[in-house]
Design an enzyme around this catalytic site. Structure first.
Site, PDB file in Angstrom:
ATOM      1  N   HIS A 121       0.813  -1.227   0.000  1.00 47.63           N
ATOM      2  CA  HIS A 121       0.000   0.000   0.000  1.00 47.63           C
ATOM      3  C   HIS A 121       0.849   1.280   0.000  1.00 47.63           C
ATOM      4  O   HIS A 121       0.535   2.252   0.706  1.00 47.63           O
ATOM      5  CB  HIS A 121      -0.952   0.010   1.202  1.00 47.63           C
ATOM      6  CG  HIS A 121      -2.044  -1.032   1.132  1.00 47.63           C
ATOM      7  ND1 HIS A 121      -2.452  -1.621  -0.030  1.00 47.63           N
ATOM      8  CD2 HIS A 121      -2.832  -1.582   2.125  1.00 47.63           C
ATOM      9  CE1 HIS A 121      -3.432  -2.479   0.220  1.00 47.63           C
ATOM     10  NE2 HIS A 121      -3.675  -2.479   1.504  1.00 47.63           N
ATOM     11  N   HIS A 195     -10.011   2.194   0.373  1.00 50.44           N
ATOM     12  CA  HIS A 195      -9.936   1.087   1.336  1.00 50.44           C
ATOM     13  C   HIS A 195     -11.066   1.142   2.358  1.00 50.44           C
ATOM     14  O   HIS A 195     -10.863   0.831   3.539  1.00 50.44           O
ATOM     15  CB  HIS A 195      -8.570   1.102   2.021  1.00 50.44           C
ATOM     16  CG  HIS A 195      -8.056  -0.253   2.394  1.00 50.44           C
ATOM     17  ND1 HIS A 195      -8.429  -0.896   3.544  1.00 50.44           N
ATOM     18  CD2 HIS A 195      -7.214  -1.088   1.758  1.00 50.44           C
ATOM     19  CE1 HIS A 195      -7.806  -2.064   3.614  1.00 50.44           C
ATOM     20  NE2 HIS A 195      -7.066  -2.213   2.537  1.00 50.44           N
ATOM     21  N   GLU A 315     -11.658  -3.378  -3.126  1.00 52.17           N
ATOM     22  CA  GLU A 315     -10.566  -2.515  -3.589  1.00 52.17           C
ATOM     23  C   GLU A 315     -10.402  -2.693  -5.093  1.00 52.17           C
ATOM     24  O   GLU A 315      -9.765  -3.637  -5.557  1.00 52.17           O
ATOM     25  CB  GLU A 315      -9.276  -2.868  -2.853  1.00 52.17           C
ATOM     26  CG  GLU A 315      -9.392  -2.758  -1.350  1.00 52.17           C
ATOM     27  CD  GLU A 315      -8.262  -3.496  -0.642  1.00 52.17           C
ATOM     28  OE1 GLU A 315      -7.089  -3.228  -0.921  1.00 52.17           O
ATOM     29  OE2 GLU A 315      -8.565  -4.369   0.189  1.00 52.17           O
TER      30      GLU A 315
HETATM   31  C1  BGC Z   1      -4.566  -6.253   1.920  1.00 52.58           C
HETATM   32  C2  BGC Z   1      -4.348  -7.084   3.151  1.00 52.58           C
HETATM   33  C3  BGC Z   1      -3.845  -6.177   4.244  1.00 52.58           C
HETATM   34  C4  BGC Z   1      -4.860  -5.090   4.466  1.00 52.58           C
HETATM   35  C5  BGC Z   1      -4.380  -4.100   5.490  1.00 52.58           C
HETATM   36  C6  BGC Z   1      -5.595  -5.236   2.236  1.00 52.58           C
HETATM   37  O1  BGC Z   1      -5.830  -4.435   1.133  1.00 52.58           O
HETATM   38  O2  BGC Z   1      -4.961  -7.055   0.821  1.00 52.58           O
HETATM   39  O3  BGC Z   1      -3.427  -8.125   2.897  1.00 52.58           O
HETATM   40  O4  BGC Z   1      -3.617  -6.894   5.432  1.00 52.58           O
HETATM   41  O5  BGC Z   1      -5.124  -4.408   3.278  1.00 52.58           O
HETATM   42  O6  BGC Z   1      -5.424  -3.453   6.081  1.00 52.58           O
END
Ligand code: BGC
Length: 351
Positions: A121, A195, A315
């Site tokens: 991210h 998110h 997402e």
């Molecule tokens: C990911 C997860 C991660 C999470 C964190 C998601 O978008 O796919 O693997 O733990 O975000 O909040």
């Protein structure tokens, strides 16, 4: 159920001080209402959605996203062993990049690693922690807000200064539309997403029992570190086949391949509230996320203690680790080009 009785939202925009960052910068909250039962609150920290309220015809209100009450909680959540990224914009690259490295034009870049040996991210300081500027606020029946952020050349070791606009619009048809555009001063990689954790029974409830549909025959195969191997899984007959609709699983962290963007990517339905959310996107994937090890200790807005099935993320994005797989959709944004991503979350009462 997270409900209270208030009258229908009137078309409106309200701005308020939300809190102050440790460096003194002021974070504001912006409430948009479309006059037709949809009201959303955003903050310019992370260009985050902090609430999304849907009013019933009788005035019953359900807040369908997880969030926090104040800025300190948003900041502190990034220090958890696995940050939840509640409602924030994710970038410069959503998902994992294997070993945090990739090559463009024969130049190899090593990003900051924030996830064991990998980058997740966007690195240590992704766009969810960034201070965005509110650029434009429009009222009326289709109110919108534009947040803008310039990610400097070399931020988290990504090449190129990246100028991003994220526009949130509430339409009179009760959609939340998210438009992302970006340009760069040097060829770079990009993958932006939202998110938010949704729960159609209200953020204090569980998504267990709600129905998930994903229009995808394939998903990305992952290695033990959750990095795409480059191969695909055929979902038919497996536990991740949601083509005909199935109960939301208690845990999932999977990138589905979208082969036809004219169809909805996915939908979520609650028989309890009769609310349905349908997700449309121009992106090649929807990453579905439920569970994770970050819950149990998180105290959210309205004193709610969140748990592993408090919410589900949709997402919409390019494939994680696409910069390292030539046969994945191109993730390189070239100087002179414009990145353009559009996702719509459409809400209706289906009963
Ligand atoms: C990911 C997860 C991660 C999470 C964190 C998601 O978008 O796919 O693997 O733990 O975000 O909040």
């Amino acid at each position: 159920m997270q409900k209270s009785h208030i009258s229908h939202f009137t078309a409106n925009c309200v701005t308020k001080l939300f809190g102050t960052l440790p460096d003194g910068k002021e974070v504001y909250s912006y409430v948009l209402s479309n006059g037709n039962g949809l009201e959303a609150t955003f903050i310019n920290y992370g260009a985050t959605i902090t609430s999304l309220k849907i009013a019933d015809e009788d005035g019953t209100v359900t807040d369908v996203v997880l969030g926090f009450n104040d800025i300190d909680d948003y900041i502190d959540a990034f220090n958890l062993p696995s940050a939840p990224y509640f409602g924030s914009v994710i970038g410069r690259y959503a998902g994992r990049i294997n070993k945090g490295t990739f090559t463009i034009n024969n130049d190899t870049y090593q990003l900051n690693k924030n996830h064991g040996a990998h980058t997740l991210h966007g690195g240590n300081s992704g766009f969810g922690r960034a201070f965005w500027q509110m650029k434009q606020l429009k009222g009326g029946l289709n109110p919108s807000i534009v947040f803008t952020y310039t990610s400097r050349d070399g931020e988290e070791q990504f090449p190129g200064e990246l100028a991003i606009d994220v526009t949130y619009t509430l339409t009179e048809n009760n959609e939340l539309v998210v438009d992302y555009t970006a340009t760069t001063t040097k060829d770079t990689v990009i993958n932006l997403t939202q998110h938010s954790y949704f729960n159609l029974d209200g953020h204090a409830q569980t998504v267990s029992g709600q129905e998930l549909l994903v229009n995808a025959d394939k998903a990305l195969k992952l290695d033990a570190d959750n990095i795409p191997t480059g191969e695909f899984i055929t979902v038919k007959g497996t536990a991740i086949d949601f083509n005909g609709g199935a109960t939301v699983p208690s845990s999932i962290d999977t990138s589905f391949v979208l082969e036809n963007n004219d169809r909805p990517a996915a939908s979520l339905y609650s028989a309890k509230t009769g609310l349905k959310m349908t997700v449309y996107t121009n992106q090649p994937s929807v990453h579905i996320y439920v569970g994770g090890n970050c819950f149990g200790s998180i105290h959210g807005k309205e004193s709610v203690s969140y748990h592993t099935t408090s919410g589900i993320c949709f997402e919409t994005q390019n494939f994680p680790d696409a910069p390292n797989h030539a046969h994945f959709p191109d993730s390189v944004l070239r100087k002179g080009e414009q990145y353009s991503h559009k996702t719509r979350f459409a809400f209706e009462r289906a009963k």
